[in-house]
Design a protein around this motif. Structure first.
Motif, mmCIF file in Angstrom:
data_model
loop_
_atom_site.group_PDB
_atom_site.id
_atom_site.type_symbol
_atom_site.label_atom_id
_atom_site.label_comp_id
_atom_site.label_asym_id
_atom_site.label_seq_id
_atom_site.Cartn_x
_atom_site.Cartn_y
_atom_site.Cartn_z
ATOM 1 N N LEU A 137 6.557 -8.550 8.601
ATOM 2 C CA LEU A 137 5.477 -8.064 9.459
ATOM 3 C C LEU A 137 5.504 -6.404 9.492
ATOM 4 C CD1 LEU A 137 3.617 -8.740 11.827
ATOM 5 C CD2 LEU A 137 5.670 -9.068 13.100
ATOM 6 N N VAL A 138 6.856 -5.839 9.465
ATOM 7 C CA VAL A 138 6.992 -4.461 9.735
ATOM 8 C C VAL A 138 6.295 -3.852 8.371
ATOM 9 C CG1 VAL A 138 8.563 -2.513 9.600
ATOM 10 C CG2 VAL A 138 9.075 -4.743 11.026
ATOM 11 N N ILE A 139 6.447 -4.269 7.173
ATOM 12 C CA ILE A 139 5.714 -3.810 6.018
ATOM 13 C C ILE A 139 4.311 -3.964 6.061
ATOM 14 C CG2 ILE A 139 5.695 -4.067 3.457
ATOM 15 C CD1 ILE A 139 8.549 -4.794 3.239
ATOM 16 N N GLY A 140 3.749 -4.887 6.590
ATOM 17 C CA GLY A 140 2.557 -5.028 6.630
ATOM 18 C C GLY A 140 1.757 -4.104 7.687
ATOM 19 N N PHE A 141 2.439 -3.885 8.882
ATOM 20 C CA PHE A 141 2.197 -3.003 9.550
ATOM 21 C C PHE A 141 2.177 -1.408 9.136
ATOM 22 C CE2 PHE A 141 3.372 0.180 13.051
ATOM 23 C CZ PHE A 141 2.018 0.098 13.703
ATOM 24 N N LEU A 142 3.179 -1.194 8.425
ATOM 25 C CA LEU A 142 3.318 0.210 7.642
ATOM 26 C C LEU A 142 2.105 0.577 6.706
ATOM 27 C CD1 LEU A 142 6.973 0.632 6.923
ATOM 28 C CD2 LEU A 142 5.467 1.583 8.969
ATOM 29 N N LEU A 143 1.813 -0.869 5.863
ATOM 30 C CA LEU A 143 0.652 -0.539 4.962
ATOM 31 C C LEU A 143 -0.735 -0.352 5.687
ATOM 32 C CD1 LEU A 143 1.556 -3.453 2.467
ATOM 33 C CD2 LEU A 143 1.866 -0.966 1.890
ATOM 34 N N VAL A 144 -1.036 -1.187 6.528
ATOM 35 C CA VAL A 144 -2.288 -0.909 7.419
ATOM 36 C C VAL A 144 -2.150 0.556 8.088
ATOM 37 C CG1 VAL A 144 -3.392 -1.622 9.502
ATOM 38 C CG2 VAL A 144 -2.266 -3.457 8.055
ATOM 39 N N ALA A 201 -0.805 3.150 6.797
ATOM 40 C CA ALA A 201 -1.094 4.062 5.594
ATOM 41 C C ALA A 201 -2.569 3.925 5.282
ATOM 42 C CB ALA A 201 -0.108 3.640 4.587
ATOM 43 N N TYR A 202 -2.855 2.862 5.085
ATOM 44 C CA TYR A 202 -4.491 2.802 4.581
ATOM 45 C C TYR A 202 -5.361 3.314 5.636
ATOM 46 C CZ TYR A 202 -8.853 0.422 3.438
ATOM 47 O OH TYR A 202 -10.254 0.368 3.564
ATOM 48 N N GLN A 203 -5.063 3.268 6.882
ATOM 49 C CA GLN A 203 -6.181 4.002 7.730
ATOM 50 C C GLN A 203 -5.953 5.470 7.819
ATOM 51 O OE1 GLN A 203 -4.862 2.586 11.489
ATOM 52 N NE2 GLN A 203 -6.178 0.448 11.435
ATOM 53 N N GLN A 204 -4.587 6.042 7.457
ATOM 54 C CA GLN A 204 -4.583 7.526 7.399
ATOM 55 C C GLN A 204 -5.162 7.913 6.163
ATOM 56 O OE1 GLN A 204 -0.400 8.380 7.512
ATOM 57 N NE2 GLN A 204 -0.350 8.166 9.832
ATOM 58 N N THR A 205 -5.101 7.203 4.994
ATOM 59 C CA THR A 205 -5.869 7.581 3.522
ATOM 60 C C THR A 205 -7.236 7.750 3.984
ATOM 61 O OG1 THR A 205 -3.893 6.438 2.479
ATOM 62 C CG2 THR A 205 -5.931 6.781 1.238
ATOM 63 N N VAL A 206 -8.049 6.552 4.521
ATOM 64 C CA VAL A 206 -9.244 6.478 4.838
ATOM 65 C C VAL A 206 -9.881 7.754 5.794
ATOM 66 C CG1 VAL A 206 -11.224 5.189 5.834
ATOM 67 C CG2 VAL A 206 -9.347 4.030 4.280
ATOM 68 N N ALA A 207 -8.994 7.934 6.704
ATOM 69 C CA ALA A 207 -9.118 9.062 7.518
ATOM 70 C C ALA A 207 -9.239 10.459 6.862
ATOM 71 C CB ALA A 207 -8.261 8.958 8.593
ATOM 72 N N GLU A 208 -8.431 10.668 5.935
ATOM 73 C CA GLU A 208 -8.337 12.016 5.197
ATOM 74 C C GLU A 208 -9.284 11.946 4.070
ATOM 75 O OE1 GLU A 208 -4.296 12.220 4.012
ATOM 76 O OE2 GLU A 208 -3.348 12.572 6.370
ATOM 77 N N GLU A 209 -9.992 10.879 3.467
ATOM 78 C CA GLU A 209 -10.700 10.928 2.156
ATOM 79 C C GLU A 209 -11.905 11.808 2.534
ATOM 80 O OE1 GLU A 209 -11.832 10.436 -1.460
ATOM 81 O OE2 GLU A 209 -9.769 9.791 -0.578
ATOM 82 N N PRO A 210 -12.571 11.751 3.644
ATOM 83 C CA PRO A 210 -13.559 12.831 3.722
ATOM 84 C C PRO A 210 -13.238 14.302 3.572
ATOM 85 C CG PRO A 210 -13.743 11.203 5.539
ATOM 86 C CD PRO A 210 -12.490 10.886 4.904
#
Length: 311
Positions: free
Chosen positions: A62-69, A71-80
């Motif tokens: 559960l903790v790993i899944g939370f961290l992946l989510v 990280a994904y949100q930060q990556t998507v936010a920084e892509e533009p």
């Protein structure tokens, strides 16, 4: 056959009634019963441990899944922002290329203007001397006969232990340096490597796996063309450089060839970076006569000395 009893008995083994009764009532040894009890108790403990481990695993996942989510949100936010920065860099590169092309065109036009002025102002003798100096220094196109030395990489092998590619069969910058120095020593007047004219300030160096001549990359096969005496190719083959390259051919499978060439053209060097120019003092005119140019124009013939800045 009956074995006599050393104690004087009948020699037959007998058991009392109490022992037989206990044997049939409790066929298992007490040790086995204790082991079975301990095993049952261990199973109970193992089940609890398994339930605890399963709960811990669920929490970790559960903790790993939370961290992946996250990280994904930060990556998507920084892509533009990354895309915008990349687009800006691409635009800057394109603009710089356009500016460079414009400056190069302007430099070519100025060079043509300087050449026209030189042709108009210099006398015939001075112009001929200047052309000879340009041909000797590599800044004038030359024609003639001489030799062509061709070097090419051998087959690439892989180290069976480390898996790395071996580079012994590849032509190195030192090989080209050896070839050009040997041609100069044999009387070459002008040399070009894959179209790059050599001057007094030229460099031949290794940059990773590439070889740069005049800061321009050249690739195998390497053609070293030289203008010089008619026996230039033969002298090269008989000299140290020729024997060295023959050794490389036999040991590493490289390609080497030195042949005579007729009526070849070597283009002038593309860059001329003049740093210092000092006019020389004209010789004193004889008494009773005026200093004049060889064409009779009445103005002294321009002369001077120049030095080029090194790279």
């Amino acid at each position: 056959m009956t074995v006599p009893d050393p104690d004087g008995g009948s020699g037959k083994r007998t058991y009392g009634p109490d022992f037989l009764t206990a044997l049939f009532q409790n066929p298992l040894d007490p040790g086995y019963a204790d082991a079975a009890a301990r095993k049952a108790e261990g199973r109970g403990r193992t089940g609890a441990a398994r339930r605890t481990a399963a709960a811990s695993t669920a929490v970790v996942l559960l903790v790993i899944g939370f961290l992946l989510v996250v990280a994904y949100q930060q990556t998507v936010a920084e892509e533009p922002a990354r895309t915008q920065a990349r687009d800006e860099l691409v635009d800057q590169v394109e603009n710089r290329r356009g500016e460079t092309a414009e400056l190069q065109s302007r430099a070519d036009a100025l060079a043509e203007e300087v050449a026209a002025l030189r042709e108009r102002e210099l006398s015939g003798a001075a112009l001929a001397r200047l052309r000879d100096l340009e041909a000797a220094t590599g800044f004038e196109t030359v024609h003639g006969s001489g030799a062509k030395v061709t070097l090419a990489d051998g087959p690439t092998t892989v180290d069976p232990v480390t898996g790395e590619r071996r580079t012994e069969s590849r032509v190195k910058d030192t090989d080209l340096q050896l070839a050009t120095n040997a041609l100069w020593s044999a009387g070459a007047e002008a040399i070009s490597i894959n179209g790059q004219r050599l001057t007094a300030t030229s460099t031949i160096r290794q940059a990773g796996e590439a070889i740069l001549v005049n800061v321009q990359p050249v690739a195998s096969p390497y053609e070293v063309v030289a203008i010089g005496p008619g026996d230039l190719a033969g002298d090269f083959r008989k000299g140290y450089a020729g024997h060295f390259f023959e050794t490389l051919v036999g040991r590493y499978g490289m390609s080497f060839e030195a042949t005579e060439v007729k009526d070849v053209t070597l283009e002038a060097a593309t860059e001329l970076k003049l740093r210092v120019a000092t006019p020389s003092t004209p010789p004193p005119a004889p008494s009773g006569s005026s200093s004049s140019s060889p064409d009779g124009s009445g103005s002294p013939a321009p002369s001077g000395s120049a030095s080029e800045g090194g790279r």
